[in-house]
Design a protein around this motif. Structure first.
Motif, mmCIF file in Angstrom:
data_model
loop_
_atom_site.group_PDB
_atom_site.id
_atom_site.type_symbol
_atom_site.label_atom_id
_atom_site.label_comp_id
_atom_site.label_asym_id
_atom_site.label_seq_id
_atom_site.Cartn_x
_atom_site.Cartn_y
_atom_site.Cartn_z
ATOM 1 N N GLU A 26 0.761 -1.465 0.311
ATOM 2 C CA GLU A 26 0.344 0.401 0.031
ATOM 3 C C GLU A 26 0.762 1.157 0.084
ATOM 4 O OE1 GLU A 26 -2.814 -0.118 3.141
ATOM 5 O OE2 GLU A 26 -3.470 -2.158 2.785
ATOM 6 N N GLY A 27 0.609 2.405 -0.171
ATOM 7 C CA GLY A 27 0.955 3.470 -0.570
ATOM 8 C C GLY A 27 1.859 4.183 -2.196
ATOM 9 N N PRO A 28 2.629 4.836 -1.434
ATOM 10 C CA PRO A 28 3.881 4.784 -2.962
ATOM 11 C C PRO A 28 5.014 3.885 -2.985
ATOM 12 C CG PRO A 28 3.870 6.852 -1.192
ATOM 13 C CD PRO A 28 2.475 6.127 -0.514
ATOM 14 N N PRO A 29 5.362 3.188 -3.465
ATOM 15 C CA PRO A 29 6.651 1.868 -3.402
ATOM 16 C C PRO A 29 7.621 2.465 -2.198
ATOM 17 C CG PRO A 29 6.820 3.426 -5.461
ATOM 18 C CD PRO A 29 5.863 4.572 -4.654
ATOM 19 N N GLY A 75 16.496 10.411 2.838
ATOM 20 C CA GLY A 75 14.177 9.776 2.436
ATOM 21 C C GLY A 75 14.610 8.136 2.804
ATOM 22 N N ALA A 76 15.147 7.333 2.862
ATOM 23 C CA ALA A 76 15.193 6.171 3.002
ATOM 24 C C ALA A 76 14.981 5.596 4.116
ATOM 25 C CB ALA A 76 16.030 5.488 2.854
ATOM 26 N N GLU A 77 13.077 4.548 2.978
ATOM 27 C CA GLU A 77 12.703 4.140 4.637
ATOM 28 C C GLU A 77 13.347 2.856 5.294
ATOM 29 O OE1 GLU A 77 7.775 4.616 3.269
ATOM 30 O OE2 GLU A 77 9.056 4.567 1.955
ATOM 31 N N ILE A 78 14.178 2.490 4.287
ATOM 32 C CA ILE A 78 14.884 0.641 4.722
ATOM 33 C C ILE A 78 16.344 0.700 4.931
ATOM 34 C CG2 ILE A 78 15.296 -1.200 4.520
ATOM 35 C CD1 ILE A 78 12.166 -1.747 2.996
ATOM 36 N N ALA A 290 7.013 -1.688 -9.960
ATOM 37 C CA ALA A 290 7.962 -1.828 -8.997
ATOM 38 C C ALA A 290 7.293 -1.536 -7.489
ATOM 39 C CB ALA A 290 9.341 -1.191 -8.997
ATOM 40 N N ARG A 291 7.214 -1.944 -6.763
ATOM 41 C CA ARG A 291 6.850 -1.196 -5.185
ATOM 42 C C ARG A 291 7.890 -1.186 -4.336
ATOM 43 N NH1 ARG A 291 3.659 0.528 -4.399
ATOM 44 N NH2 ARG A 291 3.539 0.140 -2.117
ATOM 45 N N ILE A 292 9.150 -1.401 -4.175
ATOM 46 C CA ILE A 292 10.135 -1.614 -3.872
ATOM 47 C C ILE A 292 11.322 -0.534 -4.503
ATOM 48 C CG2 ILE A 292 11.966 -2.139 -2.410
ATOM 49 C CD1 ILE A 292 9.108 -4.509 -3.237
ATOM 50 N N ILE A 293 11.763 0.412 -4.477
ATOM 51 C CA ILE A 293 12.691 1.334 -5.627
ATOM 52 C C ILE A 293 14.096 1.469 -4.542
ATOM 53 C CG2 ILE A 293 13.946 3.359 -6.662
ATOM 54 C CD1 ILE A 293 11.890 1.178 -8.392
ATOM 55 N N GLY A 294 15.224 1.494 -4.757
ATOM 56 C CA GLY A 294 16.475 1.850 -4.119
ATOM 57 C C GLY A 294 17.348 1.546 -5.381
ATOM 58 N N SER A 295 18.936 1.302 -4.766
ATOM 59 C CA SER A 295 19.928 1.629 -5.209
ATOM 60 C C SER A 295 20.831 0.636 -5.179
ATOM 61 C CB SER A 295 20.222 3.399 -5.641
ATOM 62 O OG SER A 295 20.612 3.865 -4.351
ATOM 63 N N GLU A 306 16.803 11.909 -4.413
ATOM 64 C CA GLU A 306 16.592 12.041 -5.768
ATOM 65 C C GLU A 306 15.420 11.343 -6.067
ATOM 66 O OE1 GLU A 306 15.386 14.139 -9.435
ATOM 67 O OE2 GLU A 306 17.060 14.468 -7.292
ATOM 68 N N LEU A 307 15.227 9.995 -5.595
ATOM 69 C CA LEU A 307 14.056 8.760 -5.789
ATOM 70 C C LEU A 307 13.223 9.358 -4.410
ATOM 71 C CD1 LEU A 307 16.233 5.939 -5.779
ATOM 72 C CD2 LEU A 307 15.180 6.678 -8.149
ATOM 73 N N ARG A 308 13.490 9.718 -3.634
ATOM 74 C CA ARG A 308 12.181 10.225 -2.784
ATOM 75 C C ARG A 308 11.323 11.485 -3.250
ATOM 76 N NH1 ARG A 308 9.469 8.443 -0.765
ATOM 77 N NH2 ARG A 308 10.551 7.484 1.081
ATOM 78 N N ALA A 309 12.126 12.556 -4.214
ATOM 79 C CA ALA A 309 11.795 13.543 -4.962
ATOM 80 C C ALA A 309 10.782 13.186 -5.753
ATOM 81 C CB ALA A 309 12.697 14.733 -5.244
ATOM 82 N N ARG A 310 11.262 11.740 -6.766
ATOM 83 C CA ARG A 310 10.754 11.060 -7.979
ATOM 84 C C ARG A 310 9.505 10.418 -7.346
ATOM 85 N NH1 ARG A 310 12.922 11.418 -12.972
ATOM 86 N NH2 ARG A 310 14.645 13.235 -12.808
ATOM 87 N N ILE A 311 9.466 9.798 -6.129
ATOM 88 C CA ILE A 311 7.971 8.835 -6.056
ATOM 89 C C ILE A 311 7.648 10.208 -5.671
ATOM 90 C CG2 ILE A 311 7.441 7.500 -3.648
ATOM 91 C CD1 ILE A 311 10.352 6.039 -4.029
ATOM 92 N N ALA A 312 7.651 11.038 -4.068
ATOM 93 C CA ALA A 312 7.037 11.861 -3.768
ATOM 94 C C ALA A 312 5.815 12.653 -5.074
ATOM 95 C CB ALA A 312 7.227 13.595 -3.236
ATOM 96 N N ALA A 313 6.859 12.678 -6.126
ATOM 97 C CA ALA A 313 6.241 13.914 -7.557
ATOM 98 C C ALA A 313 4.922 13.066 -7.958
ATOM 99 C CB ALA A 313 7.450 14.240 -8.956
ATOM 100 N N ARG A 314 4.889 11.546 -8.147
ATOM 101 C CA ARG A 314 4.419 11.042 -8.471
ATOM 102 C C ARG A 314 2.687 10.976 -8.187
ATOM 103 N NH1 ARG A 314 6.785 7.208 -12.068
ATOM 104 N NH2 ARG A 314 5.309 5.475 -12.440
ATOM 105 N N LYS A 315 3.094 11.389 -6.638
ATOM 106 C CA LYS A 315 1.302 11.497 -5.946
ATOM 107 C C LYS A 315 0.730 10.978 -6.213
ATOM 108 C CE LYS A 315 0.712 16.836 -7.325
ATOM 109 N NZ LYS A 315 1.573 16.993 -7.736
#
Length: 318
Positions: A26-29, A75-78, A290-295, A306-315
């Motif tokens: 649930e929620g953003p990636p 902004g990492a959640e994990i 993709a539900r999980i994104i990282g590098s 940058e990934l955090r910003a892109r995820i946020a921008a997808r609303k």
């Protein structure tokens, strides 16, 4: 503990388990952190093989803690604990085999402490993943040990990570279905959420030559919570991820690399894919579901930011 075939002694926090599993669906990636080993190297910490990033646990724990903290601030959640090379087998090559359990626990503790450094009093929203790596070289499927050895040694690692208080287990950079399945089974037995990630070639096949659909089917039957791809060059990861998306209903994800492997230091860092360019690739992974994104190797907190910003921008809607 009762051995490789028994249940482990750890008692996972059921609330944390549910929180991780809910976020996978649930929620953003869900945003993973980026590379640890190469970021340590970028900050002046030696990462020579065979211990690679594990060396920081006894030589530069403060730097390691700062790396984790910076990923949380980005902004990492994990946050992935620095246990990729704390298997007893890996440490034995450097004479530290008897410290395997101690160092695994220390890695989890440092990750947890770094979260509190970054978000004092609000760290429950950031989870610690225990990394479970291949017993031998990530890029050499012909070196994978026999199944009994895999069971015993991965059981030891999964148990240590659960006992240390990891919130979930990340079985990563697996190059064969056989090792991934064994590691997944003992990881699932801890009661923690388990994500399994494969490394594949540019053709979308595992380095063993096995197919992603077969890998997804096998791991799905092991009871894992998500299947990912990692340590694939960022521009190439979408090939395998598209196959994975078509092969499973489980949450999927990916975290690609920047640079190339090295036989002495473990990895050579390049700036060939900067955070903005990396995020463009990641956007396509999210478009695939993709539900999980990282590098992965070669990246840093800038990529995570940058990934955090892109995820946020997808609303995304919660």
């Amino acid at each position: 503990m009762t051995g490789a075939s028994g249940m482990v002694s750890a008692r996972p926090n059921s609330e944390q388990v549910m929180q991780v599993q809910d976020r996978l669906r649930e929620g953003p990636p869900l945003l993973l952190d980026g590379a640890t080993g190469t970021e340590l190297n970028r900050r002046g910490v030696g990462t020579e093989l065979p211990t690679w990033s594990a060396k920081a646990l006894w030589e530069a724990p403060d730097v390691l803690r700062a790396v984790h903290r910076d990923y949380v601030l980005a902004g990492a959640e994990i946050i992935t604990a620095n246990t990729f090379r704390t298997h007893r087998r890996s440490l034995d090559a450097a004479g530290y085999a008897d410290k395997a359990n101690l160092l695994t626990h220390k890695a989890v503790e440092l990750a947890r402490a770094a979260i509190q450094d970054a978000v004092p009093g609000n760290g429950e929203k950031v989870h610690v993943a225990g990394s479970i790596a291949p017993l031998e070289d990530c890029y050499s499927p012909h070196l994978v040990p026999d199944s009994e050895t895999l069971s015993v040694e991965h059981y030891e690692m999964a148990t240590a990570l659960a006992d240390a208080g990891a919130d979930l287990l990340l079985v990563e950079t697996m190059n064969t279905i056989r090792e991934a399945a064994v590691a997944a089974e003992v990881a699932v037995a801890t009661g923690l959420p388990v994500m399994v990630s494969f490394v594949c070639g540019r053709d979308g096949r595992l380095l063993s030559g096995e197919s992603i659909p077969v890998a997804a089917g096998t791991l799905g039957s092991c009871g894992v919570d998500a299947i990912l791809l990692n340590c694939v060059p960022a521009p190439d990861l979408s090939v395998g991820l598209s196959m994975l998306a078509s092969a499973t209903d489980l949450p999927i994800g990916g975290y690609g690399n920047v640079g190339y492997a090295d036989n002495i230091d473990g990895w050579v860092i390049t700036d060939s894919v900067d955070p903005q360019a990396y995020a463009i690739h990641a956007e396509s992974w999210m478009d695939m579901g993709a539900r999980i994104i990282g590098s992965c190797c070669g990246t840093g907190p800038g990529h995570t930011e940058e990934l955090r910003a892109r995820i946020a921008a997808r609303k995304y809607c919660w």
